[in-house]
Design an enzyme around this catalytic site. Structure first.
Site, PDB file in Angstrom:
ATOM      1  N   ASN A   1      -6.233   5.399 -16.460  1.00  0.00           N
ATOM      2  CA  ASN A   1      -7.306   5.289 -15.457  1.00  0.00           C
ATOM      3  C   ASN A   1      -7.977   6.640 -15.228  1.00  0.00           C
ATOM      4  O   ASN A   1      -9.191   6.711 -15.049  1.00  0.00           O
ATOM      5  CB  ASN A   1      -6.767   4.708 -14.147  1.00  0.00           C
ATOM      6  CG  ASN A   1      -6.690   3.198 -14.189  1.00  0.00           C
ATOM      7  OD1 ASN A   1      -7.710   2.520 -14.181  1.00  0.00           O
ATOM      8  ND2 ASN A   1      -5.471   2.662 -14.302  1.00  0.00           N
TER       9      ASN A   1
ATOM     10  N   ARG B   1       9.678  13.749   2.287  1.00  0.00           N
ATOM     11  CA  ARG B   1       8.409  13.209   1.776  1.00  0.00           C
ATOM     12  C   ARG B   1       7.241  13.918   2.457  1.00  0.00           C
ATOM     13  O   ARG B   1       6.250  14.275   1.842  1.00  0.00           O
ATOM     14  CB  ARG B   1       8.383  11.704   2.097  1.00  0.00           C
ATOM     15  CG  ARG B   1       7.201  10.972   1.538  1.00  0.00           C
ATOM     16  CD  ARG B   1       7.517   9.515   1.376  1.00  0.00           C
ATOM     17  NE  ARG B   1       7.748   8.866   2.659  1.00  0.00           N
ATOM     18  CZ  ARG B   1       7.110   7.751   3.040  1.00  0.00           C
ATOM     19  NH1 ARG B   1       6.220   7.188   2.263  1.00  0.00           N
ATOM     20  NH2 ARG B   1       7.372   7.196   4.202  1.00  0.00           N
TER      21      ARG B   1
ATOM     22  N   HIS C   1      -4.484  -1.431  -8.136  1.00  0.00           N
ATOM     23  CA  HIS C   1      -3.244  -2.196  -8.278  1.00  0.00           C
ATOM     24  C   HIS C   1      -3.494  -3.359  -9.250  1.00  0.00           C
ATOM     25  O   HIS C   1      -4.523  -4.035  -9.146  1.00  0.00           O
ATOM     26  CB  HIS C   1      -2.798  -2.725  -6.902  1.00  0.00           C
ATOM     27  CG  HIS C   1      -1.512  -3.460  -6.978  1.00  0.00           C
ATOM     28  ND1 HIS C   1      -0.293  -2.831  -7.108  1.00  0.00           N
ATOM     29  CD2 HIS C   1      -1.243  -4.792  -6.985  1.00  0.00           C
ATOM     30  CE1 HIS C   1       0.667  -3.730  -7.169  1.00  0.00           C
ATOM     31  NE2 HIS C   1       0.119  -4.925  -7.094  1.00  0.00           N
TER      32      HIS C   1
ATOM     33  N   GLU D   1       1.009   0.738   4.813  1.00  0.00           N
ATOM     34  CA  GLU D   1       1.649  -0.435   4.222  1.00  0.00           C
ATOM     35  C   GLU D   1       1.381  -0.466   2.712  1.00  0.00           C
ATOM     36  O   GLU D   1       0.231  -0.315   2.281  1.00  0.00           O
ATOM     37  CB  GLU D   1       1.031  -1.687   4.870  1.00  0.00           C
ATOM     38  CG  GLU D   1       1.728  -2.953   4.524  1.00  0.00           C
ATOM     39  CD  GLU D   1       0.915  -4.168   4.959  1.00  0.00           C
ATOM     40  OE1 GLU D   1       1.279  -5.259   4.564  1.00  0.00           O
ATOM     41  OE2 GLU D   1      -0.088  -3.987   5.681  1.00  0.00           O
TER      42      GLU D   1
ATOM     43  N   ASP E   1       0.266  -1.228  -0.824  1.00  0.00           N
ATOM     44  CA  ASP E   1      -0.758  -2.089  -1.418  1.00  0.00           C
ATOM     45  C   ASP E   1      -1.453  -2.951  -0.358  1.00  0.00           C
ATOM     46  O   ASP E   1      -1.852  -4.090  -0.639  1.00  0.00           O
ATOM     47  CB  ASP E   1      -0.140  -2.988  -2.518  1.00  0.00           C
ATOM     48  CG  ASP E   1       0.504  -2.168  -3.630  1.00  0.00           C
ATOM     49  OD1 ASP E   1      -0.030  -1.098  -3.972  1.00  0.00           O
ATOM     50  OD2 ASP E   1       1.547  -2.590  -4.148  1.00  0.00           O
TER      51      ASP E   1
ATOM     52  N   GLN F   1     -10.023  -4.241 -17.288  1.00  0.00           N
ATOM     53  CA  GLN F   1     -10.822  -4.412 -16.067  1.00  0.00           C
ATOM     54  C   GLN F   1     -10.606  -3.254 -15.092  1.00  0.00           C
ATOM     55  O   GLN F   1     -11.535  -2.833 -14.399  1.00  0.00           O
ATOM     56  CB  GLN F   1     -10.495  -5.745 -15.388  1.00  0.00           C
ATOM     57  CG  GLN F   1     -10.859  -6.947 -16.225  1.00  0.00           C
ATOM     58  CD  GLN F   1     -12.307  -6.914 -16.673  1.00  0.00           C
ATOM     59  OE1 GLN F   1     -13.219  -6.684 -15.872  1.00  0.00           O
ATOM     60  NE2 GLN F   1     -12.544  -7.123 -17.958  1.00  0.00           N
TER      61      GLN F   1
HETATM   62  C1  GRF Z   1      -2.108   0.783 -13.709  1.00  0.00           C
HETATM   63  O1  GRF Z   1      -1.764  -0.498 -14.164  1.00  0.00           O
HETATM   64  C2  GRF Z   1      -2.458   0.759 -12.245  1.00  0.00           C
HETATM   65  O2  GRF Z   1      -3.006  -0.461 -11.844  1.00  0.00           O
HETATM   66  C3  GRF Z   1      -1.106   0.929 -11.598  1.00  0.00           C
HETATM   67  O3  GRF Z   1      -0.406   1.831 -12.422  1.00  0.00           O
HETATM   68  C4  GRF Z   1      -0.922   1.745 -13.751  1.00  0.00           C
HETATM   69  C5  GRF Z   1      -1.341   3.145 -14.117  1.00  0.00           C
HETATM   70  O4  GRF Z   1      -1.772   3.223 -15.451  1.00  0.00           O
HETATM   71  N1  GRF Z   1      -1.243   1.413 -10.235  1.00  0.00           N
HETATM   72  P1  GRF Z   1      -2.415   4.576 -15.985  1.00  0.00           P
HETATM   73  O5  GRF Z   1      -1.385   5.692 -15.698  1.00  0.00           O
HETATM   74  O6  GRF Z   1      -3.698   4.796 -15.271  1.00  0.00           O
HETATM   75  O7  GRF Z   1      -2.575   4.351 -17.464  1.00  0.00           O
END
Ligand code: GRF
Length: 221
Positions: A18, A69, A113, A147, A149, A177
């Protein structure tokens, strides 16, 4: 006044596809942003390697080096603020955030997510969807609250689930997507078009196609 290019702070824990999609959108000119800093909570992950290769400022801040944390997140806030970050983008970041980070960047932290929330929160969302037997799944970009997600939803994309799908094939269809909608949501944020009212997110000047549907299996005749 809306700045022309917003500064992103990207939090990662793994592969970073991503993060790469965000960089690609910036490269193409469809996303007007700069990646000011990439922060990983784990050393030697692919996402950090990508950042190093592309000369994007990057740092690994392991939670185990801090007593709590909150202390870990105070260190993150310092880095994000000194890097002039406007929007914190969680891109496969595998830690639940505390109020320290959430309050420091109120309504300025987003996550992606791999399910149509509120279904299948937490880990292995694609496997949860397969095990449940849903016909449609997808992905969700949302604002981050305490909370898990659970924050207000900005955009969702749906994909069909097929009888012969494996966790890998469904994950890959959803990931395509994710790479499409995450940069898009960030660009809306950059344009100052996202307004949050309670749980509702309103995206200004957005054209809705009212007849848009996805049915699986196809319902024809
Ligand atoms: C993705 O599937 C995202 O939806 C989830 O963790 C995964 C991360 O993938 N939160 P990348 O590290 O971006 O390839």
């Amino acid at each position: 006044m809306v700045k022309e290019r917003i500064g992103l702070g990207i939090l990662v824990s793994g592969r970073g596809s991503n993060f790469q999609a965000i960089l690609d959108a910036i490269g193409k000119g469809s996303l007007l942003a700069n990646v000011n800093v990439v922060i990983s909570d784990r050393p030697e992950v692919e996402a950090l390697e990508r950042a190093k290769k592309l000369n994007v400022q990057n740092v690994c801040v392991e939670a185990s080096s801090f007593g709590s944390r909150e202390a870990h997140e105070r260190a993150l806030v310092k880095i994000l603020e000194s890097s002039h970050v406007d929007l914190v983008v969680l891109a496969g970041y595998r830690r639940l955030l505390s109020t320290v980070l959430i309050q420091a960047f109120k309504n300025r932290i987003i996550n992606i997510h791999p399910s149509i929330l509120p279904a299948f929160r937490g880990l292995k969302a694609q496997k949860q969807a397969l095990d449940y037997g849903v016909r449609i799944s997808g992905c969700t970009v949302h604002l981050v609250e305490e909370e898990m997600d659970g924050g207000p939803i900005i955009v969702q994309a749906a994909v069909p689930v097929f009888p012969d799908d494996t966790e890998e094939s469904l994950s890959s269809r959803i990931l395509d997507q994710e790479h499409r909608i995450y940069p898009l949501a960030i660009q809306w944020f950059a344009e100052g078009r996202i307004n949050v009212e309670g749980r509702q997110v309103f995206v200004q000047d957005f054209s809705h196609q009212k007849e848009m549907t996805l049915a699986n299996p196809l319902t024809c005749g």
